[in-house]
Structure formats: structure tokens, C-alpha cells
Design a protein around this motif. Sequence first.
Motif, PDB file in Angstrom:
ATOM      1  N   ILE A 245       0.847  -1.187   0.000  1.00  0.00           N
ATOM      2  CA  ILE A 245       0.000   0.000   0.000  1.00  0.00           C
ATOM      3  C   ILE A 245       0.888   1.245   0.000  1.00  0.00           C
ATOM      4  CG2 ILE A 245      -2.017  -1.044   1.101  1.00  0.00           C
ATOM      5  CD1 ILE A 245      -0.995  -0.050   3.785  1.00  0.00           C
ATOM      6  N   ALA A 246       0.370   2.322  -0.572  1.00  0.00           N
ATOM      7  CA  ALA A 246       1.115   3.579  -0.614  1.00  0.00           C
ATOM      8  C   ALA A 246       0.142   4.739  -0.768  1.00  0.00           C
ATOM      9  CB  ALA A 246       2.128   3.580  -1.763  1.00  0.00           C
ATOM     10  N   ASN A 247       0.585   5.927  -0.344  1.00  0.00           N
ATOM     11  CA  ASN A 247      -0.253   7.119  -0.454  1.00  0.00           C
ATOM     12  C   ASN A 247       0.609   8.343  -0.667  1.00  0.00           C
ATOM     13  OD1 ASN A 247      -1.485   9.591   1.416  1.00  0.00           O
ATOM     14  ND2 ASN A 247      -3.021   8.607   0.129  1.00  0.00           N
ATOM     15  N   LEU A 248       0.146   9.208  -1.565  1.00  0.00           N
ATOM     16  CA  LEU A 248       0.699  10.552  -1.745  1.00  0.00           C
ATOM     17  C   LEU A 248      -0.472  11.522  -1.693  1.00  0.00           C
ATOM     18  CD1 LEU A 248       3.189  10.022  -4.715  1.00  0.00           C
ATOM     19  CD2 LEU A 248       3.818  10.520  -2.348  1.00  0.00           C
ATOM     20  N   GLU A 249      -0.348  12.599  -0.905  1.00  0.00           N
ATOM     21  CA  GLU A 249      -1.456  13.553  -0.806  1.00  0.00           C
ATOM     22  C   GLU A 249      -0.924  14.973  -0.731  1.00  0.00           C
ATOM     23  OE1 GLU A 249      -5.171  12.823   1.603  1.00  0.00           O
ATOM     24  OE2 GLU A 249      -4.356  14.535   2.719  1.00  0.00           O
TER      25      GLU A 249
END
Length: 369
Positions: free
Chosen positions: A78-82
Motif C-alpha cells: 500500500i502507498a499514499n501521496l497527498e
Amino acid sequence: MKKFCLAVSILAASTSAAWAQSSVTLYGILDGAVRYTTNSGPAANKSASLSQMVGGGMSQSRLGVNVTEDMGDGLKAIANLEHRLLLDSGTAAAGDFWRQAWVGLQSNSFGRITLGRQYNLLFDAATSTFASFKYSPYIEVFKPEIGMALTARQNNMVKYLVESGGLRFEAQVSAGENSADLSQGKSMGGLVRYAVGSFAGAYVWLRSEDPTGKKVTAQTLGGSWTSGPLYVNMAWAQNKFEAGYNATANATLFGSINTGFVSRYPTSAATALTDAAASVRDLYTAGVTYQLTPQLNLGAQVWKGKQTGLNPFKGTGVVEAFAVVADYALSKRTDAYVEFDNLKAKGNVMMANGANTRTGYMAGVRHRF
């Protein structure tokens, strides 16, 4: 040989497809509002009002990417950029372009571990367990509860989460890396959350250090209860500062309500902010949301903050606030809202321009995708 290479290529492609199913999701919020605030002029004319467009009324506008790769046997990457932005000007909402940037692994067996810049445990509890409003965790332009969350995000963080039934445990640790940025200081903490039926409650303990190694210890305890259209929340939060902790950061951590607080009796004009620093700061909050119709939600929240100053004669004081919101869903993704809030400062603290009270009126539109 060519047939063999072709067969290997086909096998590799089919094997990769079998091993990993990836998804990339683009999401965001666009929120714009007009706001009128009393007692917002300079010190020489503090009673002057302020009319403005705010680039995030109920929610801060954002654009993000979620990545999930199913690797089989219950294991996922899983990964996230915001990124956060101001809708009124199109500029970044903060100096760091990516407000979240993390990668991790999630398993049905061992839980989830993530690494990078991410929300701390105080923010997790406040927004997931005892959010101020059922349809929106907090008001972006008026959020005393987030002011108690020690910058809400932490750099260089390793976070672990595991759940079993209604019980959740989270832990975080981050390295300071000798940075002058408070959100990059060393930290360690734990969260325990329990949810059953219509009730959810959580407790968090978190300790963070400033660049000189001085510590602030935070705790929060709260819960919420839902019954049909009714939602009720209540919480307590505390920040306890070690003597010598960065005085400017100490005094501004509570400033998440579109204003800052200064000492009413400073040693000099130059020390008005740092003289408002606290040794202990507590915040008590409670609220209710009622879904009047499938489209219309009505909410009200009250806050009371009390602090003992490092110098009691300069920084001890009380802050009282409340807000009411009406939110109307125009569709599944778009809503319109009106909001009213009021703030009072008592004791040895006041607003930066010398005002003791401030009232805000706001109307806006928000779209989620």
C-alpha cells in the motif's frame, strides 16, 4: 531459441498478473467558502471585520493517490501521496508539497506497517473515533481539537496497526534526524481503540521532542455513540510541556482556529507570543450531529481550553468556543454548508490583535471525488 524466449516472456507476464493485482486511485476534495469574521483588524483597529474567500471551509482542498497491490495470500503493498492546496489561490496549503507520503505492507495475519510522512496517533483518534461532526471530522477553519494534536503529522515515522474484532492497537515511532522542523522531531506513542455496536472509544499517549530534545507529552481520551440519525461525541486532550520546550511552538499549537493567542500582560511586545506558553494545556470538547433528512445534517460542537502558563501571571487562561453547522447534500459527492462559530479568551491570554471575542459566519460548497 526464439520460441523459448517467447514462451518465457508469456509465462513471466502471466505469472506477474497472477502474483500481483494493482490498483491506483486518484481522489480529492475541492472546498471553497466565503467567510465573515468580527474583531479581525490590526491592534490599532481590532474591532474591524474581515470578509474573505477561504480555500477550504469545512475541509482543506486536496489531491491524492492511493496505491494497492494484492500480492496474494492476504498480503498487500500500500502507498499514499497527498497534496493539500488553497482553492482560492491555487497555492500549496503548506511548505511541504506532500502532506502525506508513505509506503507499507498490509497482511490479514500481522496487520499493517507504514513508513514515511503520515498522520500521528492523536489525529487518528480524533478523526476516526470521536470526530466533531458525523459528516466531516472537523471544521478546517475552526479546529481547536486539531491544535492539540502536535502538528497532526510526523515525518520519518514508522506506524504499526493491528485489529482483532472491535479492538485496535496502533504504535508510532519516528527519528528526529536533527531537524529544526517540529514535525520532524523524535516521537513515540500508542493508541488503543475499541468499538462495539453503536459505541467507539479510544485512548492515545504520545511523546514528541523539539530540536533541542525538550519533550511534550500528549494524551487524549474520547468516544462517540450513534443511534439512527443521532451522533454524540465527547473527548479530553492534554499537552504537557517540559520546561525549555520551544516556546513559540508551545504557544502556537492551539492556534488552529484562524487566530493566535498572546499574553495579556507580556514582558514586552516582542515576547507577547512566547509569554503565552503553557506548562499544561487541557481541552474538553463535546458535540452532537443529527441527520434531519437524508440530505440535511445539523451539528453543534463546544470546546473549552484551559492552560497553566509557564509563567502563571502571563500565560494562564481559558478559551471557550462553539460552532454550529448545517450541511445539505446536493448529491452523493457534493454538499453545501453554512456555519457559525464564536470564540472567547479569558484570563491572561487574548487574541493576537488584543480582542477577547470573535465571531465567524461561513457558507461554502464542497465536492469529493
